[in-house]
Design a protein around this motif. Structure first.
Motif, mmCIF file in Angstrom:
data_model
loop_
_atom_site.group_PDB
_atom_site.id
_atom_site.type_symbol
_atom_site.label_atom_id
_atom_site.label_comp_id
_atom_site.label_asym_id
_atom_site.label_seq_id
_atom_site.Cartn_x
_atom_site.Cartn_y
_atom_site.Cartn_z
ATOM 1 N N ARG A 371 0.843 -1.217 0.000
ATOM 2 C CA ARG A 371 0.000 0.000 0.000
ATOM 3 C C ARG A 371 0.870 1.257 0.000
ATOM 4 O O ARG A 371 0.527 2.261 -0.615
ATOM 5 N N ASN A 372 1.994 1.181 0.718
ATOM 6 C CA ASN A 372 2.917 2.327 0.696
ATOM 7 C C ASN A 372 3.380 2.604 -0.735
ATOM 8 O O ASN A 372 3.422 3.757 -1.171
ATOM 9 N N ILE A 373 3.735 1.515 -1.439
ATOM 10 C CA ILE A 373 4.233 1.686 -2.818
ATOM 11 C C ILE A 373 3.138 2.311 -3.683
ATOM 12 O O ILE A 373 3.380 3.251 -4.450
ATOM 13 N N MET A 374 1.910 1.789 -3.507
ATOM 14 C CA MET A 374 0.798 2.335 -4.294
ATOM 15 C C MET A 374 0.577 3.805 -3.959
ATOM 16 O O MET A 374 0.388 4.643 -4.845
ATOM 17 N N ALA A 375 0.598 4.105 -2.656
ATOM 18 C CA ALA A 375 0.332 5.492 -2.239
ATOM 19 C C ALA A 375 1.382 6.428 -2.819
ATOM 20 O O ALA A 375 1.062 7.515 -3.313
ATOM 21 N N ARG A 376 2.645 5.961 -2.783
ATOM 22 C CA ARG A 376 3.716 6.820 -3.305
ATOM 23 C C ARG A 376 3.547 7.077 -4.794
ATOM 24 O O ARG A 376 3.881 8.139 -5.292
ATOM 25 N N SER A 377 3.005 6.072 -5.496
ATOM 26 C CA SER A 377 2.881 6.273 -6.942
ATOM 27 C C SER A 377 1.635 7.074 -7.294
ATOM 28 O O SER A 377 1.597 7.758 -8.305
ATOM 29 N N LEU A 378 0.601 7.002 -6.448
ATOM 30 C CA LEU A 378 -0.669 7.637 -6.815
ATOM 31 C C LEU A 378 -0.890 8.988 -6.141
ATOM 32 O O LEU A 378 -1.639 9.815 -6.643
#
Ligand SMILES: Cc1cc2nc3c(=O)[nH]c(=O)nc-3n(C[C@H](O)[C@H](O)[C@H](O)COP(=O)(O)OP(=O)(O)OC[C@H]3O[C@@H](n4cnc5c(N)ncnc54)[C@H](O)[C@@H]3O)c2cc1C
Length: 383
Positions: A371-378
């Motif tokens: 989720r961190n990775i997703m949040a950073r990308s979005l």
């Protein structure tokens, strides 16, 4: 050399693979929840090699099938649909690709052929107490002594360490300003003096993973893969087209079938709340299938999938768990209603699948980390 199947039509390729599986695969292993271990896994690796179906993603010059991305996707689809059991196979999935990219001729000569033949099996020593999600915080030290490194430290959660013949691991080889620097990747025999393993039982009570202790382990300097201190780059450099398979909802699909099979005799579809729940799960499965298909198409067209891979992995893992929770609820009802038409074996199977699904949101990057990775990308977040 294994045969070159890239020139075959997709239909012929799939038919040949399927026919081979029908002919050689033991029927009692047709269970995607099962994981083959030890001699069973070695038998399967050897059989794949003997019949020319081993290492689908490895280049042909290194003994693999060298499948095109399209054929590789098809290979995964056919084997998943057939329901083959899972295998760890770190040799084919991780060590081989790393050695093809970064290994020396001597390292390739020592490892690739035995991995293909199934006689050399590998476990992964990355995680440590205090260095899991934050892997770069690892503290195992490897100090240079002439032509060797002396290694001291500890790994944890090393899957199948006891039965593997070899271990690849990360250790700190120098102090560096950034913690990702100064790490090296080593190859070693698992039974080398200075290595001790201690089992940790999983939720099913099995000896699945281990603590691994290094006490003055001596490793020759030529066992470092890539440059000394550059292990972080090496460890992260896995072939991209292998990673998309993590987003496959095959286990969720398998559990959905178990759910429907148990719901029928229980009359659960007549319960509006259950009907709603299973309809939602079915829709989520269609979504996960669509996401996976999109990723497969992206990989096939050479697109950089970037952050789609963590999203697909997270979706597949959480859906698998939601399915197993629903299955457990049905199993509880079946247990309370003897003679309802659901066998004791199916009830036990539900518990096994449920327990086995729990780690899917932990290994290979936890759900929170994804989720961190997703949040950073979005989202416009700062580190
Ligand atoms: C079945 C299984 C097999 C495994 N096999 C291997 C193996 O063969 N080799 C190997 O090296 N490792 C293996 N692992 C270890 C696995 O890689 C780690 O468990 C995983 O990386 C998480 O690390 P950790 O357990 O130290 O948890 P931690 O990193 O300590 O995390 C604890 C909790 O904190 C959360 N958290 C941590 N950091 C953040 C953050 N920045 N933001 C939000 N939440 C955060 C996590 O999501 C988690 O919920 C395996 C694990 C499992 C479950």
């Amino acid at each position: 050399m294994q045969p070159d199947r890239n020139a075959m039509s997709d239909a012929d390729f799939a038919a040949e693979l399927r026919a081979w599986l029908e002919a050689v695969y033991p029927p009692h292993w047709r269970d995607p929840v099962l994981r083959l271990r030890g001699r069973d896994a070695e038998w399967w690796y050897a059989r794949q090699w003997q019949d020319g179906w081993r290492a689908p993603a490895w280049p042909r010059e290194h003994g693999g099938l060298g499948l095109s991305v399209e054929k590789l996707i098809l290979y995964h689809r056919v084997t998943e649909d057939f329901g083959i059991a899972r295998t760890l196979d770190h040799g084919v999935k991780q060590v081989g690709p790393i050695l093809v990219q970064y290994g020396t001729e001597a390292q390739r000569a020592a490892c690739l052929r035995p991995i293909l033949e199934g006689t050399q099996t590998w476990c992964q020593g990355y995680s440590e107490p205090g260095a899991g999600s934050d892997l770069a915080a690892l503290r195992t030290r490897a100090e240079r002594e002439g032509d060797s490194f002396r290694v001291n430290g500890q790994k944890i959660w090393t899957t199948q360490a006891e039965e593997s013949t070899h271990l690849y691991f990360l250790a700190r080889t120098s102090a560096a300003p950034k913690k990702q620097m100064g790490i090296s990747l080593f190859l070693v025999r698992r039974d080398a003096p200075g290595i001790t393993v201690r089992p940790i039982r999983n939720l099913l009570g099995e000896r699945e993973f281990y603590e691994v202790f290094f006490d003055d382990l001596l490793v020759p300097a030529d066992a470092v893969v890539g440059a000394v201190d550059q292990g972080w780059t090496v460890a992260k450099a896995l072939l991209g087209h292998e990673r998309f398979a993590q987003g496959s909802p095959a286990l969720a699909r398998h559990t959905y079938r178990l759910l429907c099979a148990m719901a029928g005799p229980l009359g659960a579809f007549d319960d509006p709340a259950f009907a709603d729940r299973i309809a939602r799960l079915g829709c989520d499965l269609s979504d996960a299938d669509a996401l996976y298909a999109e990723n497969c198409a992206g990989v096939a067209s050479g697109a950089d999938l970037g952050d789609s891979l963590p999203i697909a992995k997270l979706v597949a893992a959480e859906l698998f768990q939601a399915m197993t929770e629903c299955l457990q609820d049905l199993a509880a009802e079946a247990r309370a209603r003897p003679g309802c038409g659901v066998s004791a074996a199916r009830i036990d199977e539900a518990a096994r699948v449920y327990l086995m699904s729990r780690p899917y949101t932990i290994f290979g990057g936890t759900a929170e980390v994804q989720r961190n990775i997703m949040a950073r990308s979005l989202l416009p977040l700062r580190d």
